[in-house]
Design a protein around this motif. Sequence first.
Motif, PDB file in Angstrom:
ATOM      1  N   LEU A   1      10.616   7.177 -21.609  1.00 23.46           N
ATOM      2  CA  LEU A   1      11.683   7.503 -22.551  1.00 23.46           C
ATOM      3  C   LEU A   1      12.965   6.773 -22.187  1.00 23.46           C
ATOM      4  O   LEU A   1      13.659   6.238 -23.064  1.00 23.46           O
ATOM      5  N   PHE A   2      13.270   6.710 -20.892  1.00 24.13           N
ATOM      6  CA  PHE A   2      14.471   5.998 -20.452  1.00 24.13           C
ATOM      7  C   PHE A   2      14.365   4.508 -20.803  1.00 24.13           C
ATOM      8  O   PHE A   2      15.318   3.902 -21.299  1.00 24.13           O
ATOM      9  N   ARG A   3      13.203   3.930 -20.537  1.00 23.55           N
ATOM     10  CA  ARG A   3      13.028   2.495 -20.821  1.00 23.55           C
ATOM     11  C   ARG A   3      13.165   2.206 -22.310  1.00 23.55           C
ATOM     12  O   ARG A   3      13.703   1.174 -22.710  1.00 23.55           O
ATOM     13  N   LEU A   4      12.653   3.100 -23.158  1.00 25.68           N
ATOM     14  CA  LEU A   4      12.703   2.878 -24.596  1.00 25.68           C
ATOM     15  C   LEU A   4      14.123   2.986 -25.147  1.00 25.68           C
ATOM     16  O   LEU A   4      14.495   2.289 -26.089  1.00 25.68           O
ATOM     17  N   LEU A   5      14.928   3.871 -24.542  1.00 27.75           N
ATOM     18  CA  LEU A   5      16.281   4.090 -25.053  1.00 27.75           C
ATOM     19  C   LEU A   5      17.341   3.249 -24.358  1.00 27.75           C
ATOM     20  O   LEU A   5      18.467   3.148 -24.844  1.00 27.75           O
ATOM     21  N   SER A   6      16.991   2.651 -23.217  1.00 28.06           N
ATOM     22  CA  SER A   6      18.023   2.010 -22.397  1.00 28.06           C
ATOM     23  C   SER A   6      18.579   0.726 -23.009  1.00 28.06           C
ATOM     24  O   SER A   6      19.679   0.313 -22.665  1.00 28.06           O
ATOM     25  N   ASP A   7      17.836   0.085 -23.911  1.00 31.03           N
ATOM     26  CA  ASP A   7      18.349  -1.129 -24.558  1.00 31.03           C
ATOM     27  C   ASP A   7      18.891  -0.758 -25.931  1.00 31.03           C
ATOM     28  O   ASP A   7      18.228  -0.900 -26.944  1.00 31.03           O
ATOM     29  N   ALA A   8      20.114  -0.237 -25.946  1.00 30.77           N
ATOM     30  CA  ALA A   8      20.729   0.213 -27.201  1.00 30.77           C
ATOM     31  C   ALA A   8      21.419  -0.958 -27.888  1.00 30.77           C
ATOM     32  O   ALA A   8      22.641  -1.077 -27.875  1.00 30.77           O
ATOM     33  N   SER A   9      20.623  -1.831 -28.492  1.00 28.12           N
ATOM     34  CA  SER A   9      21.195  -3.028 -29.114  1.00 28.12           C
ATOM     35  C   SER A   9      20.478  -3.338 -30.414  1.00 28.12           C
ATOM     36  O   SER A   9      19.329  -2.946 -30.635  1.00 28.12           O
ATOM     37  N   LEU A  10      21.177  -4.061 -31.271  1.00 28.64           N
ATOM     38  CA  LEU A  10      20.596  -4.496 -32.539  1.00 28.64           C
ATOM     39  C   LEU A  10      19.457  -5.474 -32.297  1.00 28.64           C
ATOM     40  O   LEU A  10      18.496  -5.527 -33.067  1.00 28.64           O
ATOM     41  N   VAL A  11      19.551  -6.253 -31.239  1.00 28.77           N
ATOM     42  CA  VAL A  11      18.509  -7.233 -30.922  1.00 28.77           C
ATOM     43  C   VAL A  11      17.185  -6.523 -30.659  1.00 28.77           C
ATOM     44  O   VAL A  11      16.125  -6.953 -31.112  1.00 28.77           O
ATOM     45  N   ALA A  12      17.238  -5.413 -29.909  1.00 25.23           N
ATOM     46  CA  ALA A  12      16.017  -4.692 -29.553  1.00 25.23           C
ATOM     47  C   ALA A  12      15.503  -3.803 -30.676  1.00 25.23           C
ATOM     48  O   ALA A  12      14.294  -3.655 -30.861  1.00 25.23           O
ATOM     49  N   TRP A  13      16.405  -3.199 -31.442  1.00 26.25           N
ATOM     50  CA  TRP A  13      16.026  -2.215 -32.441  1.00 26.25           C
ATOM     51  C   TRP A  13      15.994  -2.751 -33.870  1.00 26.25           C
ATOM     52  O   TRP A  13      15.443  -2.110 -34.759  1.00 26.25           O
ATOM     53  N   GLY A  14      16.582  -3.917 -34.114  1.00 30.66           N
ATOM     54  CA  GLY A  14      16.670  -4.436 -35.472  1.00 30.66           C
ATOM     55  C   GLY A  14      15.345  -4.929 -36.010  1.00 30.66           C
ATOM     56  O   GLY A  14      14.447  -5.324 -35.271  1.00 30.66           O
ATOM     57  N   SER A  15      15.228  -4.906 -37.337  1.00 32.14           N
ATOM     58  CA  SER A  15      14.019  -5.382 -37.998  1.00 32.14           C
ATOM     59  C   SER A  15      13.787  -6.853 -37.683  1.00 32.14           C
ATOM     60  O   SER A  15      14.722  -7.651 -37.622  1.00 32.14           O
ATOM     61  N   ARG A  16      12.535  -7.226 -37.493  1.00 34.70           N
ATOM     62  CA  ARG A  16      12.163  -8.616 -37.228  1.00 34.70           C
ATOM     63  C   ARG A  16      11.928  -9.398 -38.510  1.00 34.70           C
ATOM     64  O   ARG A  16      11.541 -10.553 -38.480  1.00 34.70           O
TER      65      ARG A  16
END
Length: 451
Positions: A148-163
Amino acid sequence: MIIAWICAAVAMLAALVTRPSPPELVVPRSLGLDPAQLTALVIEQGSRSLRVSRGGGPAGWSLEETVGRGSGRVWPADESRVRATLRLLSRAEARPLEGKRRGDDTTLTFRWTTGEQNEQAVRLGPPGPGGLATIEFGGETLLIESQLFRLLSDASLVAWGSRQAMPGAFAVPPRSIRLDAAGQSLKLTRRGERWTISTRSGVIPADSSRIGVLATALANLNLAIGVEAQAEPESRESVATLTVEAPGGTRWILDVTGPAGLDGASVSVVARIERDDGTGASYLVTGTSDRSALDAITLAPEAFAARQILDVSRARVARVVISPAQTGEGPVLPQPGLSGASVLERGISGWSGTDGELAEALFTLVLEAPAQAILVDRPRPDGEGIALIQLEGSDGVPLGAFSLRLGTDVNGETLLWARTGPVDRAFDGAAVAGLLETLAQRVSEAATPSR
């Protein structure tokens, strides 16, 4: 004997008294998150904040990234990442922290809001030697799986934005697709279930299956979002622009601004999503996209023009007017009652005699046969005029018109050219030699005065 019994009883009593009690049962705690009720998730890490919101945008989930006091970037979320996070949060189980409580080692905070506007806040610390992360929840410090920590730790548009370069653009059939590059423009417009192409000379029917292939290519066009927002990206000059408009007025715009990297495999792009009325968030990011996928998209109208001469149902045709061929470059618009015209008419019981055979042969060519080649807004190919033909309904309303011309290709093979408006379609002339001979005979007979 009595003394022995007494000693045995004393020993049993001592054993019961000194027997260790069973360990306390540890019951894992759930975070109590129901993904179906969640409307927003906010992740804060240092000066960076990422808000994940359900609905209200062009796709299912939207992101807003803010760094420090700067303005935020907004873009649709990677749906698979959101689903994985919510699934993990709903199944996460926290356990009591044994031993000494850690110091203030919180590295990120996340909050979620449900449909009742009930907000819950959780703080996460980095994973320890045992692979478990600390979590402060409900006034307690607990341990939780580090995934859970690894999934949430990159709080960025690059990581979470649509491809996707145009996320959500093809959730429903679009209203139009426009391509602009090198001074050329191609616009494809949907009217009901059918598509048309806007050309210099007017609007022509399009091949829906070929536009479907283009839509799939655009839907799969990748986007690698840039790490940071660039200053005034909309001011950069575009070398090509792709625009997709939805029925509700939302537009997806992808501006290609030039090459990216030394290998030439990628191009720099500015991706935008906007509405006609200017409402909603300003969706705009810079990044890179695959050059080969963009190069495969053509602006030639010939690639999307309908392959058949006319798009008309056989059942609607009640009359066929065959007139002498005309010269000139203008559109084909024969009129009923032209002198020298041969007319085929369908009666209550169908087409009669040789008229039926000719009509069926014409329908096979005009309504079914795909063209071998197509020219749009080009000079009319050289050749000998055969006939000018118009199909009409039972009420006399024209359903479509075209002219036939016989020519040859570069190898000397016979080609039949059919012209409708600004479009010329080529067919194998040898395959329809019998039809052409019958048409020429009908035109000749009609043109010969009866005695």
